[in-house]
Design an enzyme around this catalytic site. Structure first.
Site, mmCIF file in Angstrom:
data_model
loop_
_atom_site.group_PDB
_atom_site.id
_atom_site.type_symbol
_atom_site.label_atom_id
_atom_site.label_comp_id
_atom_site.label_asym_id
_atom_site.label_seq_id
_atom_site.Cartn_x
_atom_site.Cartn_y
_atom_site.Cartn_z
ATOM 1 N N ARG A 1 -33.802 8.061 -38.838
ATOM 2 C CA ARG A 1 -33.180 9.308 -38.383
ATOM 3 C C ARG A 1 -33.995 9.851 -37.209
ATOM 4 O O ARG A 1 -35.219 9.914 -37.265
ATOM 5 C CB ARG A 1 -33.179 10.312 -39.537
ATOM 6 C CG ARG A 1 -32.352 11.584 -39.314
ATOM 7 C CD ARG A 1 -30.896 11.365 -39.624
ATOM 8 N NE ARG A 1 -30.154 12.629 -39.682
ATOM 9 C CZ ARG A 1 -29.776 13.216 -40.798
ATOM 10 N NH1 ARG A 1 -30.089 12.691 -41.975
ATOM 11 N NH2 ARG A 1 -29.068 14.322 -40.771
ATOM 12 N N GLU B 1 -29.202 8.111 -35.209
ATOM 13 C CA GLU B 1 -29.945 7.063 -35.901
ATOM 14 C C GLU B 1 -30.446 6.075 -34.855
ATOM 15 O O GLU B 1 -29.677 5.597 -34.001
ATOM 16 C CB GLU B 1 -29.043 6.349 -36.913
ATOM 17 C CG GLU B 1 -29.792 5.550 -37.956
ATOM 18 C CD GLU B 1 -30.340 6.388 -39.108
ATOM 19 O OE1 GLU B 1 -31.054 5.821 -39.955
ATOM 20 O OE2 GLU B 1 -30.050 7.600 -39.163
ATOM 21 N N GLU C 1 -24.843 0.192 -43.296
ATOM 22 C CA GLU C 1 -24.996 0.342 -44.749
ATOM 23 C C GLU C 1 -23.722 0.787 -45.449
ATOM 24 O O GLU C 1 -23.618 0.725 -46.663
ATOM 25 C CB GLU C 1 -26.090 1.372 -45.056
ATOM 26 C CG GLU C 1 -27.483 0.910 -44.718
ATOM 27 C CD GLU C 1 -28.526 1.901 -45.198
ATOM 28 O OE1 GLU C 1 -29.393 1.495 -45.995
ATOM 29 O OE2 GLU C 1 -28.469 3.081 -44.805
ATOM 30 N N LYS D 1 -17.338 13.076 -43.996
ATOM 31 C CA LYS D 1 -17.634 14.476 -43.694
ATOM 32 C C LYS D 1 -16.354 15.296 -43.567
ATOM 33 O O LYS D 1 -15.367 14.832 -42.994
ATOM 34 C CB LYS D 1 -18.412 14.575 -42.368
ATOM 35 C CG LYS D 1 -19.686 13.750 -42.305
ATOM 36 C CD LYS D 1 -20.334 13.815 -40.928
ATOM 37 C CE LYS D 1 -21.613 13.000 -40.869
ATOM 38 N NZ LYS D 1 -22.257 13.045 -39.534
ATOM 39 N N GLU E 1 -17.740 8.074 -40.813
ATOM 40 C CA GLU E 1 -18.577 7.481 -39.769
ATOM 41 C C GLU E 1 -19.386 6.343 -40.361
ATOM 42 O O GLU E 1 -19.759 6.383 -41.542
ATOM 43 C CB GLU E 1 -19.545 8.519 -39.196
ATOM 44 C CG GLU E 1 -18.902 9.686 -38.496
ATOM 45 C CD GLU E 1 -19.916 10.748 -38.099
ATOM 46 O OE1 GLU E 1 -19.550 11.636 -37.324
ATOM 47 O OE2 GLU E 1 -21.070 10.688 -38.590
ATOM 48 N N LYS F 1 -22.534 4.361 -41.403
ATOM 49 C CA LYS F 1 -23.902 4.761 -41.766
ATOM 50 C C LYS F 1 -24.850 3.664 -41.288
ATOM 51 O O LYS F 1 -24.877 2.568 -41.841
ATOM 52 C CB LYS F 1 -24.044 4.957 -43.275
ATOM 53 C CG LYS F 1 -25.432 5.454 -43.660
ATOM 54 C CD LYS F 1 -25.600 5.577 -45.166
ATOM 55 C CE LYS F 1 -26.947 6.209 -45.487
ATOM 56 N NZ LYS F 1 -28.089 5.527 -44.882
#
Length: 682
Positions: free
Chosen positions: A342, A390, A489, A494, A335, A337
């Site tokens: 957060r 986010e 970023e 995962k 995914e 970032k």
């Protein structure tokens, strides 16, 4: 003389026999020798022996303060845990549930659950003034002692009252002290300052022996005795089990020391897991004291909307190849970032909306626009939900993500929606709860399906994190490059079968950032504790800074680098001005650094900066993660550069010493530090 030798020899033999027995028990039960020995020591403690008050009466605060004093005199983690465990057992034996709850909060250096936002926030100037009034000393004398000692708690203990009183004030109790702290924190209004001062003075006047020192430190929010939150959690779990399952120094059900050690370890694991999902001692402590205790705790205290779960975190990596190596036998997803804040968004059953930060702070007042618009993001039939996402600054006209620095200009409190100038977009990547069902133990793939079923994308406002499933090196590299083009970023990788692990930096989530090729796979959030005067074109501002990480175990700020690059002229001037009010005459006692890097000016810890470095190295000069990788040396950053100020972090939430050690161990190529000055190049 011969008899003495025989006695000594017999004692040594007995000690060896005891250790041998402990080792045999440990091997049989699968636990460590030290855990078995610790269980034996805990059993030998008599909880009733230290009691100086009538059973059922409020426990004196002096009892807890003296425990803190004993803890401050050792650095051994097992010894600290045992001291606190036994203190909690004594409170359980001769106190009340309210006494235990108050003791747990005071030992944790908190006064309420983090998400309730109840903070004392008492400045040093106020405390110095109140200390002077309570003890009859001059403020100038107290300030002088503070400069010398670097610890206002020590000064408070030194400043015993010289004023005589017609009537001695009532003795402080643990419950009473916590009650006053909460009252101080919640006092508001036009006369709130005077009211707070009155309550503080009352506490200090009533303090006996070492009590004033710990009242002062708690008011500062800096207990500084090496007592970490995880130690408090361990001690609480141990105390509850020992109170329920032991009698007269023996296990009530005939367990061996090894079996007891195993039981204590399992209890700690349960309590840590429950606390990560339900971070409120107000709920946990009463539940622990009910029938079933630790065994029923997870049933009674669990995750629900309205109370933030501690976020799952990702481990940094050094490149695509490392990701593929770690996930060689499992299916995984990548995914984007996103570079924002957060946000854990809760829609409660009653329709209330709460938004929490990564540190469990209630950020709801900061996002009135999100709260108003949330219903438009929901699919029909969603009654309650918790998502992890986010929040990023977003240009809706251009349809693009803006830098984090833009987001940081958005106000924090009492925001009126009509005054908002920085729009945010939410990028959701996980669903933790949906319509009454806790999803934390569900695999990633199921949680993602739940997320997609509960929400719909709204252009410029709500998106699902861009994701891809792949094991191909070249495809991953292209996806990483695509993420950079989209102003993110990098990637979070995962495993699809992983559960959500609150508060853990798990290997099931890996962080792959755009600048991983520079050596250090992630940036660090560090605390400026000192500065060096600028020279040449930097004359008039600070030219370089001494930065530190935070050791959660010892509550120390440990130096990690000297930094002088990455600053624009404007940033140098702005940072210099913002730090001038925090200048102190000498380093605090909990600052750990090598004498060769002592700065020209010291700061009280107040800011957190994000810093990037080429790599990390073993250092005889800096003290970061001292003893965690090398038994006698610390770790330093090489070629550090400043990125930005992290306004969403406090010194206590900066990069930890343990994380620094992890970063070092994760480097593809470790470098031995041989030159005392290499780590400070900039």
């Amino acid at each position: 003389m011969a008899g003495g030798k025989r006695a000594a020899a017999a004692a040594t033999k007995k000690k060896k026999s005891s250790k041998k027995k402990a080792k045999q028990e440990a091997n049989a039960a699968g636990v460590g020798d030290k855990s078995v020995e610790a269980a034996g020591r805990l059993l030998s403690y008599d909880p009733a022996k230290p009691v100086t008050w009538k059973s059922g009466e409020p426990v004196p605060y002096l009892f807890l303060a003296e425990i803190f004093e004993s803890i401050s005199e050792t650095t051994k983690r097992l010894e600290i845990a045992e001291l606190l465990t036994n203190a909690f057992r004594t409170i359980l034996a001769a106190g009340t549930p309210e006494d235990l709850l108050a003791a747990v909060y005071l030992a944790s250096n908190t006064i309420a659950p983090q998400h309730e936002g109840v903070d004392l926030g008492i400045g040093d100037a106020t405390l110095i003034k109140m200390l002077a009034e309570a003890t009859g000393r001059k403020e100038s004398a107290i300030k002088s002692d503070y400069t010398k000692e670097g610890d206002l708690g020590i000064v408070a203990m030194m400043s015993r009252s010289t004023q005589s009183m017609m009537f001695a004030p009532p003795k402080l109790t643990i419950v009473g002290v916590l009650k006053e702290f909460r009252a101080i924190a919640k006092t508001e209004g036009t006369k709130s300052v005077d009211q707070k001062k009155g309550k503080i003075k009352k506490l200090l006047v009533a303090a006996r022996e070492c009590e004033a020192g710990y009242v002062t430190r708690s008011l500062q929010g800096k207990l500084r005795i090496g007592l970490a939150q995880q130690t408090v959690t361990t001690a609480l779990a141990h105390a509850v089990v020992l109170h329920a399952e032991t009698k007269d120094g023996k296990c009530a059900d005939g367990k061996t020391h090894a079996e007891l050690a195993d039981r204590l370890g399992a209890a700690v694991d349960v309590l840590k897991q429950v606390f990560s999902e339900c971070p409120s001692f107000d709920e946990i402590v009463p539940a622990l004291l009910m029938d079933g205790g630790i065994d029923k705790l997870a049933e009674r205290c669990h995750f629900r909307p309205g109370v933030p779960v501690k976020p799952m975190l990702a481990k940094p990596t050094c490149g695509v190849s490392e990701v593929l190596q770690r996930f060689s036998d499992v299916e995984f997803t990548c995914e984007y970032k996103y570079d924002g804040e957060r946000a854990q968004i809760h829609l409660c059953e009653d329709g209330a909306v709460k938004i929490f930060s990564r540190n469990q702070e209630d950020n709801t007042p900061k996002f009135p626009d999100v709260i108003r618009a949330l219903p438009t993001y929901l699919q029909e039939g969603v009654k309650s939900v918790v998502i992890d996402c986010e929040a990023v600054a977003f240009d809706r006209a251009e349809g693009k993500i803006l830098p984090f620095q833009i987001l940081s200009t958005r106000g924090r409190k009492n925001i009126d929606e009509k005054d908002i100038k920085v729009n945010v977009a939410l990028y959701a990547f996980d669903c933790l709860y949906l319509n009454g069902e806790n999803l934390l133990q569900k695999p990633m793939m199921e949680r993602r399906k739940a997320l997609y079923s509960a929400f719909k994308e709204v252009p410029g406002e709500f998106f699902f994190a861009t994701a891809k499933v792949s094991r191909d090196v070249e495809e991953l590299q292209v996806f990483l490059e695509d993420s950079i083009k989209e102003n993110t970023e990098g990637l979070i990788v995962k495993t699809l079968d992983a559960t959500y692990e609150p508060s853990k930096r798990s290997l099931n989530w890996l962080k792959l950032k755009k600048d991983y090729m520079e050596g250090c796979g992630d940036s660090l959030d560090l605390v400026p504790i000192g500065a060096f005067h600028g020279r040449g074109k930097r004359t008039g501002v600070y030219g370089a800074y001494l930065l530190a990480c935070y050791d959660e175990e010892s509550e120390e700020l440990q130096s990690i680098c000297k930094i002088g690059t990455g600053f624009s002229d404007e940033a140098l001037e702005s940072l210099s001005n913002s730090l001038k009010d925090t200048v102190i005459d000498a380093p605090r006692g909990y600052y750990k650094y090598g004498e060769s890097v002592a700065p020209d000016v010291w700061f009280a810890a107040s800011q957190v900066w994000e810093v990037k470095a080429a790599d990390l190295s073993i250092s005889p000069t800096h003290m970061a993660a001292h003893g965690l990788v090398d038994s006698t040396k610390g770790i330093a950053l090489r070629f550090p550069r400043f990125l930005r100020v992290r306004e969403d972090k406090t010194p206590e939430t900066a990069t930890s010493a343990e994380q620094v050690a992890d970063f070092y161990n994760a480097q593809a190529t470790k470098q031995e530090f041989n030159n005392g000055g290499d780590d400070d190049e900039f």
